[in-house]
Design a protein around this motif. Sequence first.
Motif, short mmCIF file in Angstrom:
data_model
loop_
_atom_site.label_atom_id
_atom_site.label_comp_id
_atom_site.label_asym_id
_atom_site.label_seq_id
_atom_site.Cartn_x
_atom_site.Cartn_y
_atom_site.Cartn_z
N ASP A 165 0.82 -1.22 0.00
CA ASP A 165 0.00 0.00 0.00
C ASP A 165 0.85 1.27 0.00
OD1 ASP A 165 -2.46 -1.28 -0.07
OD2 ASP A 165 -2.45 -1.58 2.10
N ARG A 166 1.92 1.27 0.76
CA ARG A 166 2.75 2.49 0.82
C ARG A 166 3.44 2.73 -0.52
NH1 ARG A 166 3.02 4.30 5.98
NH2 ARG A 166 4.83 5.63 5.66
N ASN A 167 3.80 1.66 -1.22
CA ASN A 167 4.41 1.85 -2.54
C ASN A 167 3.39 2.39 -3.54
OD1 ASN A 167 6.93 1.04 -1.70
ND2 ASN A 167 6.57 -1.11 -2.17
N HIS A 168 2.15 1.91 -3.45
CA HIS A 168 1.08 2.48 -4.31
C HIS A 168 0.90 3.97 -3.98
CE1 HIS A 168 -0.41 -1.14 -6.38
NE2 HIS A 168 -0.10 -1.78 -5.27
N ALA A 169 0.91 4.28 -2.67
CA ALA A 169 0.73 5.69 -2.27
C ALA A 169 1.87 6.55 -2.82
CB ALA A 169 0.69 5.78 -0.74
N LEU A 170 3.10 6.05 -2.71
CA LEU A 170 4.26 6.82 -3.23
C LEU A 170 4.16 7.01 -4.74
CD1 LEU A 170 7.15 5.19 -1.17
CD2 LEU A 170 6.61 7.64 -1.26
N ALA A 171 3.73 5.97 -5.44
CA ALA A 171 3.62 6.07 -6.90
C ALA A 171 2.56 7.10 -7.28
CB ALA A 171 3.31 4.71 -7.50
N HIS A 172 1.44 7.09 -6.56
CA HIS A 172 0.39 8.09 -6.86
C HIS A 172 0.88 9.50 -6.55
CE1 HIS A 172 -2.94 5.66 -8.25
NE2 HIS A 172 -2.62 4.76 -7.34
N LEU A 173 1.60 9.64 -5.44
CA LEU A 173 2.13 10.96 -5.09
C LEU A 173 3.07 11.47 -6.19
CD1 LEU A 173 2.02 12.94 -2.70
CD2 LEU A 173 3.98 11.76 -1.72
N MET A 174 3.91 10.57 -6.71
CA MET A 174 4.84 10.99 -7.79
C MET A 174 4.09 11.28 -9.09
SD MET A 174 8.35 8.86 -7.20
CE MET A 174 7.68 7.22 -7.11
N ARG A 175 2.98 10.59 -9.33
CA ARG A 175 2.13 10.94 -10.49
C ARG A 175 1.60 12.36 -10.30
NH1 ARG A 175 1.48 8.75 -15.22
NH2 ARG A 175 -0.65 9.54 -15.22
N ALA A 176 1.12 12.65 -9.08
CA ALA A 176 0.53 13.98 -8.81
C ALA A 176 1.58 15.07 -9.00
CB ALA A 176 -0.04 14.02 -7.39
N GLU A 177 2.85 14.74 -8.75
CA GLU A 177 3.94 15.72 -8.89
C GLU A 177 4.53 15.72 -10.30
OE1 GLU A 177 5.04 17.92 -6.80
OE2 GLU A 177 4.08 17.29 -4.94
#
Length: 309
Positions: A165-177
Amino acid sequence: MTPAPDPRRYDLDALRESLRDARGGEVDDSIPELARADPDLCAIALALPDGSVLHSAEADVAFSIQSAVKPFLFALALLDTGGEALDRVGIEPTGESFDAITLESGTGRPPNPMVNAGALLTASLVDGGGPDERSTRIARGLAAFAGRELDVDEDVAHNEHLLGDRNHALAHLMRAEDTLTVSADDAVAVYARACATLVDARTLAVMGATLALGGVNPCTGARVLPERVARDVVSVMATCGVYDGSGRWMRAVGIPAKSSVSGALVLSAAGRLGAGVVSPPLDDQGTSVRGRLASEALSNDLGLHSFAV
Ligand code: GLU
């Protein structure tokens, strides 16, 4: 100056025996496959410039490489982007844990390639039209470092993709950036599969030696990386490879290294040797307890500390 002791005379089984009673630490339980690891497993291997590999008992026991893959993902990203990867990921230590949900302030880049955000990004920069092609390219690249084909534990790959889950969260955060350009799910799938690559202590030693010896695999003689890329990767291992324990590691051990949740450590002593150590119980920074002790002993006994005169 006294000459450095010869690793060929070093008794790795005696070192292993001396560590077997060391207790403490916890086996990672983030996925069932890691939770089932044998807490008593302990193996040490060294790969030397002449291509010889010295090892203790259990050095052929397979385990998933986990975060010890990160220096090699960084290397492949540097290679495949012609160095542009250095603009896409920072190289500063974070002082935080491996899966902290933070990016570099001001740029939205991952702080460095040795934490999860950075490795999700570097894996996405490797050549390939889609996730399958990128995974194939990574497998080919890792095989060149190892000097042999490496299998993937499909259950580990599946569960890390599903439960990370944390890796999915990090990937989404990097998409947002706008720093991650592939889909978040693809990024996690490719990274999870790379972490699920099966190695053993001998193989990790050869992989570490390839970085330590300027990008040439000492067993196959093949040039895997330009010397400058190998140097860049080992430099970042030195500053960021043991997460928020990197400073203490460099003081005590003094060998650039990467730790991982499977209890593996890959070490690259520039110009000297590569080492692979595994023992699953981890300390609070996610570093193998016996792996740290073994690395300190190797550093002291073989004169491998980068700053020892
Ligand atoms: N696959 C693990 C994760 O992403 C790697 C972490 C590690 O080995 O430190 O959580």
